[in-house]
Motif scaffolding. Structure first.
Motif, mmCIF file in Angstrom:
data_model
loop_
_atom_site.group_PDB
_atom_site.id
_atom_site.type_symbol
_atom_site.label_atom_id
_atom_site.label_comp_id
_atom_site.label_asym_id
_atom_site.label_seq_id
_atom_site.Cartn_x
_atom_site.Cartn_y
_atom_site.Cartn_z
ATOM 1 N N PRO A 448 0.818 -1.220 0.000
ATOM 2 C CA PRO A 448 0.000 0.000 0.000
ATOM 3 C C PRO A 448 0.853 1.273 0.000
ATOM 4 O O PRO A 448 0.451 2.287 -0.582
ATOM 5 N N ALA A 449 2.019 1.221 0.622
ATOM 6 C CA ALA A 449 2.879 2.413 0.677
ATOM 7 C C ALA A 449 3.314 2.830 -0.729
ATOM 8 O O ALA A 449 3.431 4.028 -1.025
ATOM 9 N N ILE A 450 3.549 1.848 -1.596
ATOM 10 C CA ILE A 450 3.942 2.140 -2.976
ATOM 11 C C ILE A 450 2.797 2.872 -3.686
ATOM 12 O O ILE A 450 2.995 3.867 -4.372
ATOM 13 N N LEU A 451 1.609 2.352 -3.470
ATOM 14 C CA LEU A 451 0.430 2.932 -4.109
ATOM 15 C C LEU A 451 0.206 4.366 -3.617
ATOM 16 O O LEU A 451 -0.068 5.269 -4.408
ATOM 17 N N ARG A 452 0.381 4.567 -2.316
ATOM 18 C CA ARG A 452 0.192 5.912 -1.752
ATOM 19 C C ARG A 452 1.234 6.875 -2.314
ATOM 20 O O ARG A 452 0.917 7.995 -2.702
ATOM 21 N N ALA A 453 2.492 6.425 -2.349
ATOM 22 C CA ALA A 453 3.565 7.290 -2.850
ATOM 23 C C ALA A 453 3.328 7.622 -4.320
ATOM 24 O O ALA A 453 3.548 8.756 -4.762
ATOM 25 N N LEU A 454 2.865 6.629 -5.071
ATOM 26 C CA LEU A 454 2.603 6.851 -6.492
ATOM 27 C C LEU A 454 1.487 7.872 -6.677
ATOM 28 O O LEU A 454 1.612 8.807 -7.487
ATOM 29 N N ALA A 455 0.415 7.719 -5.896
ATOM 30 C CA ALA A 455 -0.696 8.667 -5.997
ATOM 31 C C ALA A 455 -0.200 10.082 -5.702
ATOM 32 O O ALA A 455 -0.530 11.038 -6.415
ATOM 33 N N ARG A 487 9.536 1.688 -14.107
ATOM 34 C CA ARG A 487 9.941 0.344 -13.685
ATOM 35 C C ARG A 487 8.826 -0.391 -12.971
ATOM 36 O O ARG A 487 8.966 -1.548 -12.601
ATOM 37 N N GLY A 488 7.739 0.316 -12.728
ATOM 38 C CA GLY A 488 6.663 -0.304 -11.959
ATOM 39 C C GLY A 488 5.741 -1.122 -12.837
ATOM 40 O O GLY A 488 5.826 -1.087 -14.054
ATOM 41 N N HIS A 489 4.860 -1.861 -12.193
ATOM 42 C CA HIS A 489 3.905 -2.690 -12.913
ATOM 43 C C HIS A 489 2.745 -1.807 -13.402
ATOM 44 O O HIS A 489 2.188 -1.028 -12.636
ATOM 45 N N ALA A 490 2.394 -1.965 -14.694
ATOM 46 C CA ALA A 490 1.360 -1.119 -15.298
ATOM 47 C C ALA A 490 0.041 -1.204 -14.530
ATOM 48 O O ALA A 490 -0.665 -0.203 -14.379
ATOM 49 N N ALA A 491 -0.284 -2.391 -14.026
ATOM 50 C CA ALA A 491 -1.559 -2.553 -13.316
ATOM 51 C C ALA A 491 -1.597 -1.698 -12.050
ATOM 52 O O ALA A 491 -2.661 -1.216 -11.650
ATOM 53 N N VAL A 492 -0.440 -1.511 -11.430
ATOM 54 C CA VAL A 492 -0.377 -0.703 -10.208
ATOM 55 C C VAL A 492 -0.629 0.768 -10.564
ATOM 56 O O VAL A 492 -1.365 1.484 -9.871
ATOM 57 N N PHE A 493 -0.039 1.192 -11.684
ATOM 58 C CA PHE A 493 -0.249 2.567 -12.138
ATOM 59 C C PHE A 493 -1.729 2.802 -12.450
ATOM 60 O O PHE A 493 -2.315 3.799 -12.025
ATOM 61 N N ASP A 494 -2.327 1.861 -13.152
ATOM 62 C CA ASP A 494 -3.754 1.991 -13.487
ATOM 63 C C ASP A 494 -4.610 2.071 -12.228
ATOM 64 O O ASP A 494 -5.565 2.838 -12.158
#
Ligand SMILES: Nc1nc2c(ncn2[C@@H]2O[C@H](COP(=O)(O)OP(=O)(O)OP(=O)(O)O)[C@@H](O)[C@H]2O)c(=O)[nH]1
Ligand SMILES: [Mg+2]
Length: 645
Positions: A448-455, A487-494
Motif C-alpha cells: 500500500p505504501a507504494i500505491l500511496r507514494a505513487l498517488a 519500472r513499476g507494474h502497469a496494473a499498479v499505475f492503473d
C-alpha cells in the motif's frame, strides 16, 4: 484410521531392523546383499496396526556410508524411534542420526534401548544416562526410554504402548494443499509397470490423477494406489503409498524426484534458508561446497551467507553451534517449498554439518551481502514446528510484497513462494488487504505504501504541470507513467489512477488532469480565443488561414498561435490537412452529406463540381473536405465521383 509414519534411527547393528520385524512380523531388509551381510543398506518398509493407528515403519541403515539413504527415508516421518543398543550405548551414528532428526524438526519420538537381554542392570543404567545426556534440551528430552529385546520379546508391550502414546501428539498434514510425494523407491512390477513409493507430505493422490514427476517434468498418470499393500481409490497426506504409474518409462523416474500436482511447484536452483551449524562441526564458510538433502533428494551445491561483510571485507563464517541465513545455490534443479527442512553434509568427508528451513524457494536475484538482505531474511524466517502456519504465511507474504516494490508480485508467484493451498489463496489475500499489508491491482499485489507514494507523485506532477502550462489539458497517460513509474507494474499505475479518479482528485480524459484544473486565460488571451473562434465559426466551410484570421481580429501572432493550439486541443477547431475548420461547420457538413443519402436513396452520388456548388466553396476547400469525408467513412471515392455510404 489414523496413519503415522515412524522412522528408525541409530548406529549400525543396534537392532533397528530386528525391532521393526518384532513389531510388524516383516523383515525390512529385503535386498539379497542385506541378508548376506546382515546389515541394512537401503530403506526398508513394514507396517502394523496398533490400537486405532496404522504405523508405517521406515527402517534406515545405520552404516556411516549409507547416511545418504537414511536421509532419503527420514524426510517424511512423523516420529522417530531412536534405537540404542543397551550393551553398546551411544555411538557416532546414534549422534549423527539424532542430530539429523533434530535439524529436520521431527516433531516427536521415543528411545528403544535394544538388546536388553545382553545388558545387566549397570549397563542398562549407563546407557540410559548417556541417552538422557544426548537428548537433553531437544525434542526428545521427555521422550520415553524403553528397554526392549527383539530376541526374548521383553519390553515389546511397553514399547507398543509408548508408541501409541507418543503418536497421539502427531499433528495431521495438509490434505487440501497441492499433492507432493517425494519418491523413495522406483520399481517395475510384472503386469503393472512402473511403481513408485513414498510418503505423501501434502495433498491427495487418487487413481486417474495426472501428475508430474519433478524436476524433469515427466507427465504421469496414476493407474492405481496402494496403501499398506491394499488397493485404494486414493491416498491422503501423511500416508505412505505405492503409486502405480503404468506404462511410464522406468528410466524417466528416480528417487529424489517428487510426484506433484502440475503447476503447483516451480523448479528452483536457488533458495534462501535458515541454517544451524552443528555444535561439533567446523565453521561453515561462505562459498562452501556441500551436499544438500531435502525430501528424498541429494544435490551438490554451494552456500552463500546472507548479511554484510565484516569491516575487513571478509564474510564471517557461521560458527559451530551458531545460526544464520544462507542462499543455497544448487547444481541441479529441485522442487522446494517454503517450510521444507533440509540437511547439509560436507562435500568430503560426507559428514552432517548443518540443517535448516527453506524460507523462500524463489528469492529475488538481489544482492545478499547487505544489511537489507539480512533484514529481509529475518522477516521471512519462521519455525514450522512452533509458529502458527497461517500467521507465518501472512508475515512472509507481506515481506515478499514489500520486497517486490513497484514491480509488484503476481498472485501465482506469491502462492508458490509462501506455499499456500490453492483453496486458501483468496482468503489469505483478503486478510493481507484487510490488515493493510497489500493492495490488489489486477493479478498483482503491491505494498500500500507504494500505491500511496505513487498517488502523491501523480498529484504533484499534475500540479506542477498545470502551474507551468496553464493552457495544457493535462499529461497523456503513457507519458505520465513513463515519467513516474517506468519500472513499476502497469496494473499498479492503473490502479493508482483509478483510485484518484474515484476520489474526485483527477479527471481522466484524453489526458490526465487534476479535477480542479481550470484554464486560466489572461484577459488578452480570453479575448483572442473568443475572436478566433468566432472568425472560424463565421467562415464555415471556407475558413481563413491563421495569419488572416489573427490580423482581421487584431491579435498578436504569438497569442494567436497559443490560442489556436488551445482551440485545437479542446476540439473546438479541427485540422483538416493544412486547413482548420470550426467543429460545428464540419458537423453540419456531415449531417448534410448523410441527408443526401436519405433524400436520394441508396445510390446517392456526389462529384466535386456538385459538391462545390452545393456548399458554395472553391476547389481549395472542396478537395480536402471530400478526402476528409472519405476518411470519416461517410463517402467512398469511385472513379471521379463519390458514393455516399
Ligand atoms: N541378543 C539380541 N540380539 C539382537 C537383538 N536385536 C538385534 N539383535 C542382533 O543384532 C544384530 C543386528 O541387528 P539389526 O536389527 O540388523 O541391526 P540394525 O540396527 O538394523 O543394523 P543396520 O541396519 O545395519 O544399521 C543382528 O545379528 C540381530 O540378530 C536383541 O534384542 N537381542
Ligand atoms: Mg537394519
Amino acid at each position: 484410521m489414523r496413519s503415522v509414519v515412524v522412522g528408525t534411527a541409530g548406529h549400525i547393528d543396534h537392532g533397528k531392523s530386528a525391532l521393526v520385524r518384532a513389531l510388524t512380523g516383516t523383515d525390512p531388509d529385503r535386498l539379497k546383499e542385506e541378508k548376506a551381510r546382515g546389515i541394512t543398506i537401503d530403506l526398508g518398509f513394514a507396517h502394523q496396526t496398533i490400537g486405532d493407528t496404522n504405523f508405517a515403519f521406515v527402517d534406515v541403515p545405520g552404516h556411516e556410508r549409507f547416511v545418504k539413504n537414511m536421509l532419503a527415508g527420514v524426510g517424511g516421518i512423523d516420529l522417530v524411534v531412536l534405537v540404542v543398543a543397551a550393551d553398546e550405548s551411544v555411538m557416532p551414528q546414534t549422534r549423527e542420526h539424532f542430530e539429523i532428526c533434530r535439524l529436520l524438526q521431527v516433531p516427536a519420538g521415543l528411545v528403544a534401548l535394544t538388546k536388553s537381554d545382553l545388558a545387566d542392570e549397570d549397563l542398562l543404567e549407563f546407557a540410559q544416562l548417556e541417552v538422557k545426556e544426548l537428548v537433553a534440551r531437544s525434542f526428545l528430552q521427555d521422550a520415553p526410554v524403553i528397554p526392549v529385546s527383539a530376541r526374548t520379546g521383553a519390553g515389546l508391550d511397553d514399547f507398543r504402548a509408548a508408541l501409541v502414546q507418543v503418536s497421539a501428539r502427531v499433528r495431521g498434514r495438509l490434505s487440501n494443499a497441492a499433492a507432493r510425494l517425494p519418491i523413495d523407491r522406483v520399481f517395475s512390477m510384472k503386469g503393472f509397470g512402473t511403481v513408485v513409493t513414498g510418503t505423501l507430505v501434502s495433498g491427495r493422490i487418487a487413481t486417474d490423477d495426472e501428475l508430474i514427476a519433478a524436476p524433469g517434468g515427466t507427465r504421469v498418470k496414476v493407474r492405481g494406489v496402494q496403501v499398506h499393500g491394499r488397493r485404494q481409490g486414493g491416498v491422503a497426506a501423511g500416508q505412505r503409498a505405492a503409486v502405480n504409474l503404468g506404462g511410464t518409462d522406468i528410466d524417466a523416474i528416480a528417487r529424489g524426484q517428487n510426484l506433484v500436482t502440475p503447476g503447483a511447484f516451480d523448479e528452483t536452483q536457488i533458495a534462501d534458508a535458515t541454517l544451524q551449524v552443528l555444535g561439533d562441526a567446523k565453521p561453515l564458510k561462505h562459498g562452501a561446497r556441500v551436499r544438500f538433502h531435502q525430501g528424498t533428494v541429494e544435490l551438490l551445491g554451494r552456500v552463500a551467507i546472507i548479511g554484510p561483510s565484516g569491516s575487513d571485507g571478509v564474510v564471517p563464517a557461521i560458527a559451530a553451534g551458531a545460526s544464520g541465513f544462507v542462499r543455497l545455490r544448487l547444481e541441479a534443479p529441485a522442487v522446494l517449498a517454503r517450510g521444507d527442512r533440509y540437511i547439509l553434509r560436507a562435500y568430503s568427508p560426507p559428514v552432517t554439518i548443518a540443517g535448516g528451513v527453506i524460507i523462500d524457494p524463489q528469492p529475488p536475484r538481489t544482492a545478499i551481502r547487505t544489511a537489507a538482505a539480512l533484514e529481509r531474511s529475518r522477516r521471512l524466517a519462521f519455525d514450522p514446528a512452533a509458529d502458527d502456519p497461517v500467521d507465518a504465511q501472512r508475515r512472509a507474504a507481506a515481506a515478499m510484497i514489500d520486497d517486490a516494490g513497484a514491480r509488484a508480485l503476481h498472485r501465482t508467484a506469491l502462492t508458490r513462494r509462501i506455499a499456500v493451498a490453492p483453496s486458501d489463496v483468496a482468503e489469505r489475500i483478503g486478510e493481507l488487504v484487510a490488515q493493510g499489508h497489500a493492495a490488489v491491482a489486477d493479478d498483482v499485489l503491491v505494498a500500500p505504501a507504494i500505491l500511496r507514494a505513487l498517488a502523491a507523485s501523480i498529484v504533484a506532477a499534475l500540479t506542477e504541470h498545470h502551474r507551468k502550462q496553464p493552457l495544457s489539458e493535462g499529461i497523456p497517460r503513457e507519458e505520465l507513467r513513463e515519467r513516474l513509474f517506468s519500472r513499476g507494474h502497469a496494473a499498479v499505475f492503473d490502479r493508482a489512477l483509478a483510485d484518484l479518479a474515484a476520489a474526485g482528485t483527477i479527471a481522466i480524459r484524453d489526458r490526465i488532469a487534476l479535477a480542479s484544473h481550470r484554464l486560466e486565460l489572461s484577459p488578452e488571451e480570453d479575448r483572442a480565443r473568443a475572436a478566433l473562434e468566432r472568425a472560424y465559426r463565421d467562415a464555415g466551410l471556407a475558413p481563413p488561414d491563421l495569419a488572416t484570421a489573427a490580423s482581421g481580429a487584431g491579435i498578436a501572432t504569438p497569442v494567436a498561435d497559443r490560442m489556436l493550439k488551445l482551440l485545437l486541443r479542446q476540439k473546438v477547431l479541427v485540422r483538416v490537412d493544412v486547413l482548420v475548420f470550426h467543429d460545428t461547420a464540419l458537423k453540419q457538413l456531415k449531417a448534410e452529406v448523410t441527408g443526401l443519402k436519405s433524400a436520394a436513396g441508396a445510390a446517392a452520388r456526389i462529384d466535386v463540381a456538385t459538391f462545390k456548388e452545393r456548399f458554395g466553396i472553391s476547389r481549395k476547400y472542396a478537395i480536402p473536405l471530400l478526402e476528409y469525408l472519405d476518411r470519416e467513412r461517410l463517402t467512398r471515392r469511385v472513379g471521379d465521383s463519390r458514393v455516399v455510404l
